[in-house]
Scaffold this motif. Structure first.
Motif, PDB file in Angstrom:
ATOM      1  N   ASN A   1     -17.500  -6.661  -1.590  1.00 18.01           N
ATOM      2  CA  ASN A   1     -18.865  -6.159  -1.437  1.00 18.01           C
ATOM      3  C   ASN A   1     -19.241  -5.949   0.021  1.00 18.01           C
ATOM      4  N   SER A   2     -19.825  -4.792   0.298  1.00 15.51           N
ATOM      5  CA  SER A   2     -20.363  -4.474   1.615  1.00 15.51           C
ATOM      6  C   SER A   2     -21.775  -3.929   1.429  1.00 15.51           C
ATOM      7  N   THR A   3     -22.413  -3.518   2.518  1.00 12.48           N
ATOM      8  CA  THR A   3     -23.762  -2.957   2.461  1.00 12.48           C
ATOM      9  C   THR A   3     -23.803  -1.677   3.284  1.00 12.48           C
ATOM     10  N   THR A   4     -24.412  -0.632   2.733  1.00 11.43           N
ATOM     11  CA  THR A   4     -24.529   0.637   3.435  1.00 11.43           C
ATOM     12  C   THR A   4     -25.781   0.639   4.307  1.00 11.43           C
ATOM     13  N   VAL A   5     -25.608   0.822   5.601  1.00 12.20           N
ATOM     14  CA  VAL A   5     -26.754   0.884   6.508  1.00 12.20           C
ATOM     15  C   VAL A   5     -27.616   2.102   6.184  1.00 12.20           C
ATOM     16  N   ASN A   6     -26.977   3.229   5.852  1.00  6.40           N
ATOM     17  CA  ASN A   6     -27.696   4.491   5.632  1.00  6.40           C
ATOM     18  C   ASN A   6     -28.714   4.393   4.503  1.00  6.40           C
ATOM     19  N   THR A   7     -28.397   3.662   3.441  1.00 12.92           N
ATOM     20  CA  THR A   7     -29.235   3.634   2.238  1.00 12.92           C
ATOM     21  C   THR A   7     -29.816   2.262   1.920  1.00 12.92           C
ATOM     22  N   GLY A   8     -29.176   1.212   2.442  1.00 10.53           N
ATOM     23  CA  GLY A   8     -29.595  -0.138   2.064  1.00 10.53           C
ATOM     24  C   GLY A   8     -29.028  -0.577   0.734  1.00 10.53           C
ATOM     25  N   HIS A   9     -28.146   0.221   0.135  1.00 13.49           N
ATOM     26  CA  HIS A   9     -27.562  -0.111  -1.163  1.00 13.49           C
ATOM     27  C   HIS A   9     -26.280  -0.925  -1.005  1.00 13.49           C
ATOM     28  N   ALA A  10     -25.852  -1.515  -2.105  1.00 15.57           N
ATOM     29  CA  ALA A  10     -24.564  -2.205  -2.123  1.00 15.57           C
ATOM     30  C   ALA A  10     -23.436  -1.176  -2.156  1.00 15.57           C
ATOM     31  N   TRP A  11     -22.419  -1.434  -1.365  1.00 12.36           N
ATOM     32  CA  TRP A  11     -21.202  -0.609  -1.363  1.00 12.36           C
ATOM     33  C   TRP A  11     -20.061  -1.516  -1.802  1.00 12.36           C
ATOM     34  N   GLN A  12     -19.202  -1.006  -2.673  1.00 14.54           N
ATOM     35  CA  GLN A  12     -18.125  -1.839  -3.198  1.00 14.54           C
ATOM     36  C   GLN A  12     -16.772  -1.158  -3.039  1.00 14.54           C
ATOM     37  N   PHE A  13     -15.764  -1.992  -2.782  1.00 17.53           N
ATOM     38  CA  PHE A  13     -14.372  -1.564  -2.791  1.00 17.53           C
ATOM     39  C   PHE A  13     -13.673  -2.281  -3.948  1.00 17.53           C
ATOM     40  N   THR A  14     -12.965  -1.543  -4.780  1.00 27.11           N
ATOM     41  CA  THR A  14     -12.106  -2.116  -5.805  1.00 27.11           C
ATOM     42  C   THR A  14     -10.727  -1.491  -5.635  1.00 27.11           C
ATOM     43  N   PRO A  15      -9.721  -1.943  -6.369  1.00 27.68           N
ATOM     44  CA  PRO A  15      -8.400  -1.303  -6.255  1.00 27.68           C
ATOM     45  C   PRO A  15      -8.350   0.136  -6.773  1.00 27.68           C
ATOM     46  N   THR A  16      -9.414   0.623  -7.414  1.00 28.15           N
ATOM     47  CA  THR A  16      -9.367   1.980  -7.960  1.00 28.15           C
ATOM     48  C   THR A  16     -10.446   2.908  -7.417  1.00 28.15           C
ATOM     49  N   TRP A  17     -11.554   2.382  -6.896  1.00 24.37           N
ATOM     50  CA  TRP A  17     -12.614   3.251  -6.399  1.00 24.37           C
ATOM     51  C   TRP A  17     -13.414   2.558  -5.307  1.00 24.37           C
ATOM     52  N   MET A  18     -14.219   3.356  -4.597  1.00 28.24           N
ATOM     53  CA  MET A  18     -15.169   2.789  -3.648  1.00 28.24           C
ATOM     54  C   MET A  18     -16.423   3.660  -3.629  1.00 28.24           C
ATOM     55  N   GLY A  19     -17.509   3.063  -3.193  1.00 30.94           N
ATOM     56  CA  GLY A  19     -18.779   3.768  -3.130  1.00 30.94           C
ATOM     57  C   GLY A  19     -19.917   2.851  -3.506  1.00 30.94           C
ATOM     58  N   GLU A  20     -21.104   3.431  -3.690  1.00 39.28           N
ATOM     59  CA  GLU A  20     -22.278   2.639  -4.040  1.00 39.28           C
ATOM     60  C   GLU A  20     -22.384   2.497  -5.548  1.00 39.28           C
ATOM     61  N   SER A  21     -22.385   1.263  -5.995  1.00 38.47           N
ATOM     62  CA  SER A  21     -22.471   0.991  -7.427  1.00 38.47           C
ATOM     63  C   SER A  21     -23.825   1.421  -7.966  1.00 38.47           C
ATOM     64  N   PRO A  22     -23.840   2.167  -9.067  1.00 38.94           N
ATOM     65  CA  PRO A  22     -25.133   2.561  -9.637  1.00 38.94           C
ATOM     66  C   PRO A  22     -25.872   1.391 -10.267  1.00 38.94           C
TER      67      PRO A  22
END
Length: 741
Positions: free
Chosen positions: A457-478
């Motif tokens: 788990n990380s945090t996006t400065v641009n949006t304030g949303h949670a950003w996630q890395f998994t072994p198959t995808w990355m991005g902001e979890s809906p």
């Protein structure tokens, strides 16, 4: 069609390729059967809008209504859409096609009422509002007033909802009687499976078996599933087994201890006894919080106790933040290597994994990560003034050091340094899933030893949303985006596309999770989104416990190891410029403490509502004294009785000192690391016994292992008046609360 051909065809259609209605219609159906619900939803959505069709939509109203029903169903189940909105969106699809759901004329459409009931039931699972359960029960009940049909879908779910509501104390006696009455009528009117169409045989069997099970007629239910000759898809089995497992929990505190219930699950899931155990336990998630290396070592102690209890084999999701990500990724890599070996896994293997991990991690921490990447003060000041840096340390250098010290030594393939290289097929994959490409989300429930879904788990400065890395995808979890109160656009998540540059190394993903704002510059991802350079910082800014990811992935047994830096009492403000900075930092710490408490309150509320079958929330200050501070002129007299040990059995003086150790990424002494591991181990031993001992299917009777921190465990739990090391250790730990330069 093969899965590869079908997926490529779906992507082509969504990208603009024209198909006939028959081709597009067959496509979404195949994707749904293959359990690729998100892709199926997007295909049917485009199909219903008549986009990309060579011909026209059929004029038949029944076909159009069927498509609307299925789009609503797939929308509600699509985990790529926000949980706060996808169910509402699904209900709107039904309303636009069929009118208001409370309109009595809709009583003739059992399937629509059943789908709407399922949507509300899933919304309860995600959001925990009991009124959604009541609404679902009313919709199912209306559907159950019509014909049973071939599978009695509305009837069996109406009975289930009545029993579930009764189990949480909602008109319990009335609802139990109603549930039994519905099942009796259902069994009288449901046609025998031999008399139904081929595609309905399994669903007819599942309904009959659940009705008999709900009436406590376990032997008859077992006979029904044993005699069924149709082999259902794993996802169909999972849906059936989970709902019946919930009934089993309503019937008995320890369902698999009841021989008739155990026999039923053995028949439902032949050759997959562990699948029965998984169905009864539920989906287990483990969260490792942030808190630098202090948290990492504490988590190692927690892992040690969970290994002794043989709980680690049940973990479906491993959600990590910051310091938890550093150690969590190490654990996952070691486990990955072991699961690819042909020899069967045992509890001793998990103990050995944690023992080896402890030694590896101590050696890696001794490399002094912070010292390896921290520049001199002149460089820091110059960078802040002239290079527009937003932190003292470079996240890219940190990522390289993390990889060198922590992850490269654990890789069996020196080239497998990217997140997209991590997915693998365990050596024992097969059984009911034989012939299918391994996917942990689809096949873990069948396994004795899970392949945890790793979430960094990380945090996006641009949006304030949670950003996630998994072994198959990355991005902001809906899942963590609440559109009703959040107007900031979400940065789309996506599967890795290494040829397009959409990829991430393990070291960079962990560095992004641990980029403490101000200390580190944000980790940047450039060129992926039009006009947006993504900046990622510590996952703890958004959720320092990692619990949100467990809920997003539908875990209903949640274990949280929280070793983050909690708020401390501040007796007076610092003066001058330093006081201004401390004031700003204090405000941020207060906000993070508020988020932490809100996350815990959410978990506790979900447990009370029946959404969570089990919850263990460890935190380093549990049981420490927090007495009111009296006014200086107070005349109230009070006698405070203080025990030496906190409820977990750790000496309070040691626990307090360890809870205030620095949350840094520098080198830790052997005493510091051993004490933190011993504290995590002891607190996990106590908390598991307090919170989860009633879930007998989740653990085995503990067998004590040999741990390097055993002497320190004896020290921090000692009730002796004094020991030779106590005074010196306490001084060292208290001195260790400040960051070392």
């Amino acid at each position: 069609m093969t899965s590869i051909v079908t997926t490529e065809l779906a992507r082509s259609y969504l990208a603009g390729k024209a198909l006939t209605f028959a081709e597009a219609d067959a496509l979404w159906r195949w994707l749904k059967k293959a359990d690729d619900l998100s892709m199926a939803r997007r295909v049917i959505e485009r199909l219903r809008r008549a986009e990309g069709l060579i011909d026209d939509l059929p004029p038949d109203v029944g076909i159009r209504q069927k498509l609307a029903q299925q789009e609503a169903l797939l929308t509600s189940k699509d985990c790529e859409l926000s949980a706060t909105l996808r169910h509402d969106q699904a209900l709107r699809i039904l309303s636009r096609e069929f009118g208001k759901l409370d309109d009595p004329t809709l009583n003739q459409s059992q399937e629509t009422l059943g789908i709407a009931g399922g949507i509300l039931k899933r919304r309860f699972d995600d959001l925990g509002q009991v009124e959604d359960l009541r609404r679902a029960a009313r919709l199912y009940e209306r559907g159950a007033q019509g014909d049973v049909g071939e599978d009695g879908y509305a009837h069996i779910n109406a009975a289930f909802m009545e029993d579930f509501l009764a189990s949480i104390g909602d008109q319990a006696e009335i609802r139990r009687v109603k549930a039994q009455s519905i099942r009796q009528v259902l069994l009288e009117k449901l046609p025998e499976s031999a008399a139904v169409s081929a595609g309905s045989v399994w669903f007819n069997t599942a309904t009959r078996a659940e009705a008999l099970f709900g009436l406590h007629r376990y032997d008859e239910a077992t006979k029904v599933v044993a005699e069924c000759l149709v082999k259902p898809e794993p996802w169909e089995l999972q849906t059936t087994s989970r709902q019946i497992a919930t009934l089993a929990h309503i019937h008995a505190e320890h369902p698999l201890d009841v021989p008739e219930i155990r026999k039923f699950f053995d028949a439902l899931l032949p050759g997959a006894a562990d699948a029965a155990r998984s169905a009864v336990i539920g989906k287990v998630g483990l969260a490792l919080s942030g808190g630098g290396f202090r948290a990492s070592f504490y988590h190692l102690g927690v892992l040690a106790r969970l290994a002794e209890l043989n709980v680690l084999r049940h973990v479906d999701v491993l959600s990590c933040v910051s310091g938890g990500s550093i150690v969590g990724a190490c654990y996952w890599l070691v486990l990955r290597k072991r699961l690819q070996q042909n020899t069967p896994m045992t509890r001793d293997d998990y103990v050995a994994i944690v023992q080896d991990l402890i030694e590896h991690f101590r050696a890696a921490v001794a490399g002094n990560l912070r010292g390896a990447v921290q520049p001199g003060w002149v460089t820091v000041v110059w960078g802040l003034l002239r290079k527009d840096q937003k932190g003292a340390m470079d996240p890219e250098q940190t990522a390289a050091a993390l990889d060198r010290l922590f992850y490269a030594p654990l890789r069996d393939d020196t080239n497998a340094d990217a997140m997209h290289d991590l997915p693998f097929t365990p050596a024992d994959h097969g059984g009911l899933a034989a012939g299918q490409p391994f996917h942990p989300g689809k096949h873990n429930w069948l396994r004795a030893h899970k392949v945890p879904v790793l979430v960094l788990n990380s945090t996006t400065v641009n949006t304030g949303h949670a950003w996630q890395f998994t072994p198959t995808w990355m991005g902001e979890s809906p899942w963590a985006v609440h559109e009703a109160a959040d107007s900031i656009p979400r940065l789309e998540w996506h599967w890795y596309e290494k040829d397009l540059g959409w990829s991430m190394t393990v070291g960079r993903a962990v560095a992004a999770s641990a980029c403490v704002p101000g200390v580190f510059s944000p980790l940047e991802i450039k060129g992926a989104y039009d006009g947006i350079d993504v900046q990622l910082v510590d996952g703890g800014v958004h959720d320092n416990q990692g619990s949100v990811s467990l809920l997003a992935l539908n875990c209903n047994v949640v274990l949280v190891s929280d070793a983050c830096g909690q708020l401390l009492l501040e007796k007076e403000a610092a003066p001058g410029i330093g006081g201004l900075l401390a004031y700003a930092n204090r405000s941020m710490s207060t906000l993070m403490e508020r988020v932490r408490l809100a996350n815990y309150a959410d978990l506790a509320a979900r447990q009370r509502a029946g959404l969570l079958r089990g919850l263990m929330f460890l935190h380093m200050k549990a049981g420490l004294d927090a007495n009111p501070i009296p006014l200086m002129f107070s005349q109230e007299s009070s006698q405070i009785i203080r025990e030496q040990l906190s409820p977990s059995g750790v000496r309070k003086d040691f626990q307090q000192a360890l809870a205030e150790l620095r949350t840094d990424l520098d080198a830790f002494t052997s005493d510091e690391s051993d004490a933190l591991m011993a504290c995590g181990y002891q607190m996990a031993r106590w908390a598991f016994q307090r919170d989860l001992a009633v879930h007998k299917e989740l653990f085995d009777e503990p067998q004590s292992a040999t741990w390097r921190f055993a002497p320190m465990l004896e020290e921090i739990t000692s009730t002796a008046a004094t020991t030779p090391r106590r005074k010196g250790l306490l001084k060292a730990f208290r001195d260790g609360s400040t960051v070392r330069t």
